[in-house]
Write a protein that holds these residues in place. Structure first.
Motif, PDB file in Angstrom:
ATOM      1  N   ALA A  55       0.832  -1.192   0.000  1.00  0.00           N
ATOM      2  CA  ALA A  55       0.000   0.000   0.000  1.00  0.00           C
ATOM      3  C   ALA A  55       0.869   1.246   0.000  1.00  0.00           C
ATOM      4  O   ALA A  55       2.056   1.195   0.331  1.00  0.00           O
ATOM      5  N   PRO A  56       0.303   2.394  -0.371  1.00  0.00           N
ATOM      6  CA  PRO A  56       1.042   3.651  -0.219  1.00  0.00           C
ATOM      7  C   PRO A  56       1.524   3.820   1.210  1.00  0.00           C
ATOM      8  O   PRO A  56       0.945   3.260   2.148  1.00  0.00           O
ATOM      9  N   VAL A  57       2.566   4.630   1.386  1.00  0.00           N
ATOM     10  CA  VAL A  57       3.226   4.734   2.688  1.00  0.00           C
ATOM     11  C   VAL A  57       2.261   5.172   3.783  1.00  0.00           C
ATOM     12  O   VAL A  57       2.284   4.623   4.897  1.00  0.00           O
ATOM     13  N   ASP A  58       1.395   6.135   3.512  1.00  0.00           N
ATOM     14  CA  ASP A  58       0.473   6.608   4.552  1.00  0.00           C
ATOM     15  C   ASP A  58      -0.435   5.484   5.028  1.00  0.00           C
ATOM     16  O   ASP A  58      -0.647   5.313   6.248  1.00  0.00           O
ATOM     17  N   GLY A  67      -0.977  -2.798  14.228  1.00  0.00           N
ATOM     18  CA  GLY A  67      -0.390  -4.082  14.585  1.00  0.00           C
ATOM     19  C   GLY A  67       0.175  -4.899  13.452  1.00  0.00           C
ATOM     20  O   GLY A  67       0.641  -6.029  13.680  1.00  0.00           O
ATOM     21  N   ALA A  68       0.125  -4.399  12.220  1.00  0.00           N
ATOM     22  CA  ALA A  68       0.708  -5.139  11.103  1.00  0.00           C
ATOM     23  C   ALA A  68       2.233  -5.198  11.246  1.00  0.00           C
ATOM     24  O   ALA A  68       2.838  -4.386  11.953  1.00  0.00           O
ATOM     25  N   ARG A  69       2.843  -6.150  10.549  1.00  0.00           N
ATOM     26  CA  ARG A  69       4.302  -6.327  10.591  1.00  0.00           C
ATOM     27  C   ARG A  69       4.898  -5.895   9.258  1.00  0.00           C
ATOM     28  O   ARG A  69       4.432  -6.323   8.195  1.00  0.00           O
ATOM     29  N   LEU A  70       5.935  -5.049   9.307  1.00  0.00           N
ATOM     30  CA  LEU A  70       6.554  -4.551   8.084  1.00  0.00           C
ATOM     31  C   LEU A  70       7.355  -5.651   7.398  1.00  0.00           C
ATOM     32  O   LEU A  70       8.212  -6.281   8.012  1.00  0.00           O
ATOM     33  N   LEU A  71       7.081  -5.871   6.122  1.00  0.00           N
ATOM     34  CA  LEU A  71       7.864  -6.784   5.299  1.00  0.00           C
ATOM     35  C   LEU A  71       8.861  -6.026   4.435  1.00  0.00           C
ATOM     36  O   LEU A  71      10.007  -6.459   4.285  1.00  0.00           O
ATOM     37  N   ARG A  72       8.428  -4.916   3.868  1.00  0.00           N
ATOM     38  CA  ARG A  72       9.323  -4.133   3.023  1.00  0.00           C
ATOM     39  C   ARG A  72       8.803  -2.716   2.854  1.00  0.00           C
ATOM     40  O   ARG A  72       7.600  -2.507   2.659  1.00  0.00           O
ATOM     41  N   HIS A  73       9.708  -1.757   2.955  1.00  0.00           N
ATOM     42  CA  HIS A  73       9.433  -0.365   2.610  1.00  0.00           C
ATOM     43  C   HIS A  73      10.289  -0.074   1.391  1.00  0.00           C
ATOM     44  O   HIS A  73      11.514  -0.114   1.472  1.00  0.00           O
ATOM     45  N   MET A  74       9.655   0.177   0.263  1.00  0.00           N
ATOM     46  CA  MET A  74      10.429   0.292  -0.971  1.00  0.00           C
ATOM     47  C   MET A  74      10.013   1.518  -1.766  1.00  0.00           C
ATOM     48  O   MET A  74       8.958   2.116  -1.567  1.00  0.00           O
ATOM     49  N   HIS A  75      10.915   1.879  -2.704  1.00  0.00           N
ATOM     50  CA  HIS A  75      10.692   3.015  -3.592  1.00  0.00           C
ATOM     51  C   HIS A  75      10.751   2.516  -5.035  1.00  0.00           C
ATOM     52  O   HIS A  75      11.702   1.814  -5.420  1.00  0.00           O
ATOM     53  N   VAL A  76       9.749   2.844  -5.812  1.00  0.00           N
ATOM     54  CA  VAL A  76       9.757   2.532  -7.239  1.00  0.00           C
ATOM     55  C   VAL A  76      10.478   3.664  -7.964  1.00  0.00           C
ATOM     56  O   VAL A  76      10.170   4.842  -7.757  1.00  0.00           O
ATOM     57  N   MET A  77      11.454   3.296  -8.790  1.00  0.00           N
ATOM     58  CA  MET A  77      12.246   4.276  -9.516  1.00  0.00           C
ATOM     59  C   MET A  77      12.131   4.019 -11.015  1.00  0.00           C
ATOM     60  O   MET A  77      11.865   2.889 -11.451  1.00  0.00           O
ATOM     61  N   ARG A  78      12.342   5.062 -11.786  1.00  0.00           N
ATOM     62  CA  ARG A  78      12.279   4.946 -13.249  1.00  0.00           C
ATOM     63  C   ARG A  78      13.442   5.707 -13.872  1.00  0.00           C
ATOM     64  O   ARG A  78      13.864   6.762 -13.382  1.00  0.00           O
ATOM     65  N   CYS A  79      13.947   5.145 -14.962  1.00  0.00           N
ATOM     66  CA  CYS A  79      14.981   5.799 -15.751  1.00  0.00           C
ATOM     67  C   CYS A  79      14.467   5.954 -17.170  1.00  0.00           C
ATOM     68  O   CYS A  79      13.996   4.972 -17.774  1.00  0.00           O
ATOM     69  N   ASP A  80      14.504   7.160 -17.698  1.00  0.00           N
ATOM     70  CA  ASP A  80      14.095   7.402 -19.081  1.00  0.00           C
ATOM     71  C   ASP A  80      15.287   7.142 -19.999  1.00  0.00           C
ATOM     72  O   ASP A  80      16.406   7.564 -19.711  1.00  0.00           O
ATOM     73  N   LEU A  81      15.046   6.459 -21.083  1.00  0.00           N
ATOM     74  CA  LEU A  81      16.098   6.095 -22.032  1.00  0.00           C
ATOM     75  C   LEU A  81      15.913   6.856 -23.336  1.00  0.00           C
ATOM     76  O   LEU A  81      14.795   7.275 -23.666  1.00  0.00           O
ATOM     77  N   PRO A  82      16.964   6.997 -24.150  1.00  0.00           N
ATOM     78  CA  PRO A  82      18.331   6.551 -23.838  1.00  0.00           C
ATOM     79  C   PRO A  82      19.020   7.476 -22.849  1.00  0.00           C
ATOM     80  O   PRO A  82      18.635   8.637 -22.696  1.00  0.00           O
ATOM     81  N   GLY A 215      12.012   0.508 -15.145  1.00  0.00           N
ATOM     82  CA  GLY A 215      11.725   0.714 -13.733  1.00  0.00           C
ATOM     83  C   GLY A 215      12.385  -0.332 -12.867  1.00  0.00           C
ATOM     84  O   GLY A 215      12.847  -1.380 -13.336  1.00  0.00           O
ATOM     85  N   LEU A 216      12.419  -0.042 -11.566  1.00  0.00           N
ATOM     86  CA  LEU A 216      12.907  -0.991 -10.573  1.00  0.00           C
ATOM     87  C   LEU A 216      12.357  -0.576  -9.220  1.00  0.00           C
ATOM     88  O   LEU A 216      11.802   0.510  -9.057  1.00  0.00           O
ATOM     89  N   ALA A 217      12.522  -1.459  -8.236  1.00  0.00           N
ATOM     90  CA  ALA A 217      12.154  -1.143  -6.865  1.00  0.00           C
ATOM     91  C   ALA A 217      13.371  -1.332  -5.976  1.00  0.00           C
ATOM     92  O   ALA A 217      14.123  -2.298  -6.134  1.00  0.00           O
ATOM     93  N   VAL A 218      13.594  -0.411  -5.046  1.00  0.00           N
ATOM     94  CA  VAL A 218      14.725  -0.485  -4.139  1.00  0.00           C
ATOM     95  C   VAL A 218      14.207  -0.335  -2.713  1.00  0.00           C
ATOM     96  O   VAL A 218      13.332   0.492  -2.435  1.00  0.00           O
ATOM     97  N   THR A 219      14.727  -1.175  -1.819  1.00  0.00           N
ATOM     98  CA  THR A 219      14.300  -1.159  -0.429  1.00  0.00           C
ATOM     99  C   THR A 219      14.869   0.055   0.296  1.00  0.00           C
ATOM    100  O   THR A 219      16.013   0.447   0.067  1.00  0.00           O
ATOM    101  N   GLU A 220      14.064   0.645   1.160  1.00  0.00           N
ATOM    102  CA  GLU A 220      14.517   1.747   2.002  1.00  0.00           C
ATOM    103  C   GLU A 220      15.781   1.318   2.766  1.00  0.00           C
ATOM    104  O   GLU A 220      15.840   0.244   3.358  1.00  0.00           O
ATOM    105  N   GLY A 221      16.801   2.160   2.715  1.00  0.00           N
ATOM    106  CA  GLY A 221      18.045   1.865   3.400  1.00  0.00           C
ATOM    107  C   GLY A 221      19.074   1.139   2.563  1.00  0.00           C
ATOM    108  O   GLY A 221      20.208   0.960   3.014  1.00  0.00           O
ATOM    109  N   ASN A 222      18.717   0.741   1.346  1.00  0.00           N
ATOM    110  CA  ASN A 222      19.681   0.061   0.473  1.00  0.00           C
ATOM    111  C   ASN A 222      20.588   1.113  -0.172  1.00  0.00           C
ATOM    112  O   ASN A 222      20.116   1.980  -0.909  1.00  0.00           O
ATOM    113  N   PRO A 223      21.915   1.047   0.073  1.00  0.00           N
ATOM    114  CA  PRO A 223      22.810   2.061  -0.499  1.00  0.00           C
ATOM    115  C   PRO A 223      22.859   2.032  -2.024  1.00  0.00           C
ATOM    116  O   PRO A 223      23.338   2.993  -2.635  1.00  0.00           O
TER     117      PRO A 223
END
Length: 244
Positions: A55-58, A67-82, A215-223
């Motif tokens: 779901a959205p972050v809010d 009381g839910a348990r967090l599995l993943r907080h992620m960000h969807v990113m996009r790169c325009d080509l070329p 596009g891709l998804a990256v987990t919060e805190g992933n360098p």
């Protein structure tokens, strides 16, 4: 084929959210949630115990507060080509960037080692089980979508048809368009910077193939997010996946 969105009614029978339904790690999964009105968090909490919910972050935070348990907080990113910046296929000495044409068993050691304890995406699991239940379906196009030709592997100490696989970028034709399902590098068998090089090569080849974005998804805190931003990716939205 367009997936059918389901709607969840609130106490008065008025839909409070809609979602797509799938399976995540053996549990029912509601994803791509759209909040349609007040009461979504209460409806999910009371009517979807045992579900994974993306779901959205809010809304995700509201579910955590209930009381839910967090599995993943992620960000969807996009790169325009070329890409505007120049890209080279030149790898460090002793390494080659090659097409992704190796069997899953040869890719497994590097893919599995890329997520050790302490990594934001680490999950305790058996290597053989991960091979059969995750990597084989991913490479076979069953998990996200078929692999695209711009997918690459990095190998060491060999010619293109031989050598040890030490990393890769797996690009799929997903229902969201071209999607990087995984970027991985063996932390002990490859040099730092190889991940960025592999990704640069995959993006350059995608652009040459006529793709206009990825596009891709990256987990919060992933360098790795800093690497993605340096290569032209930007965040388009963020989400949480929780277990109810």
């Amino acid at each position: 084929m367009t997936e059918e969105r389901r709607r969840m009614p609130g106490p008065g029978g008025v839909p409070v959210f809609s979602y797509l339904e799938g399976v995540r790690d053996g549990s029912p999964w509601a994803y791509a949630i759209e909040d349609l009105g007040p009461g979504a968090a209460d409806a999910i909490t009371s009517r979807m115990p045992g579900w994974a919910v993306s779901a959205p972050v809010d809304l995700g935070q509201a579910l955590l507060d209930r009381g839910a348990r967090l599995l993943r907080h992620m960000h969807v990113m996009r790169c325009d080509l070329p890409l505007a910046q120049p890209v080279t296929d030149t790898a460090p000495g002793g390494f080659l960037i090659v097409p992704c044409d190796r069997p899953p068993a040869e890719i497994l050691p590097a893919w599995f080692a890329a997520y050790p304890p302490g990594h934001p995406d680490h999950r305790p699991r058996d290597p053989e089980q991960a091979l059969q239940e995750e990597l084989v379906p991913l490479l076979g196009g069953e998990e996200v979508g078929p692999l695209l030709p711009c997918s690459v592997l990095a190998v060491r100490d060999g010619s293109p048809g031989t050598g040890e696989v030490v990393g890769g970028v797996l690009v799929t034709d997903s229902n969201r368009g071209p999607w990087i399902a995984d970027v991985f590098r063996h932390p002990d068998r490859s040099p730092r910077g190889l991940g960025a090089l592999m990704l640069s090569v995959a993006l350059a080849r995608a652009g040459a193939d006529g793709l206009d974005g990825m596009g891709l998804a990256v987990t919060e805190g992933n360098p790795a997010r800093r690497v993605y931003e340096r290569l032209g990716f930007h965040v388009v939205h963020s989400a949480m996946t929780v277990m109810i």
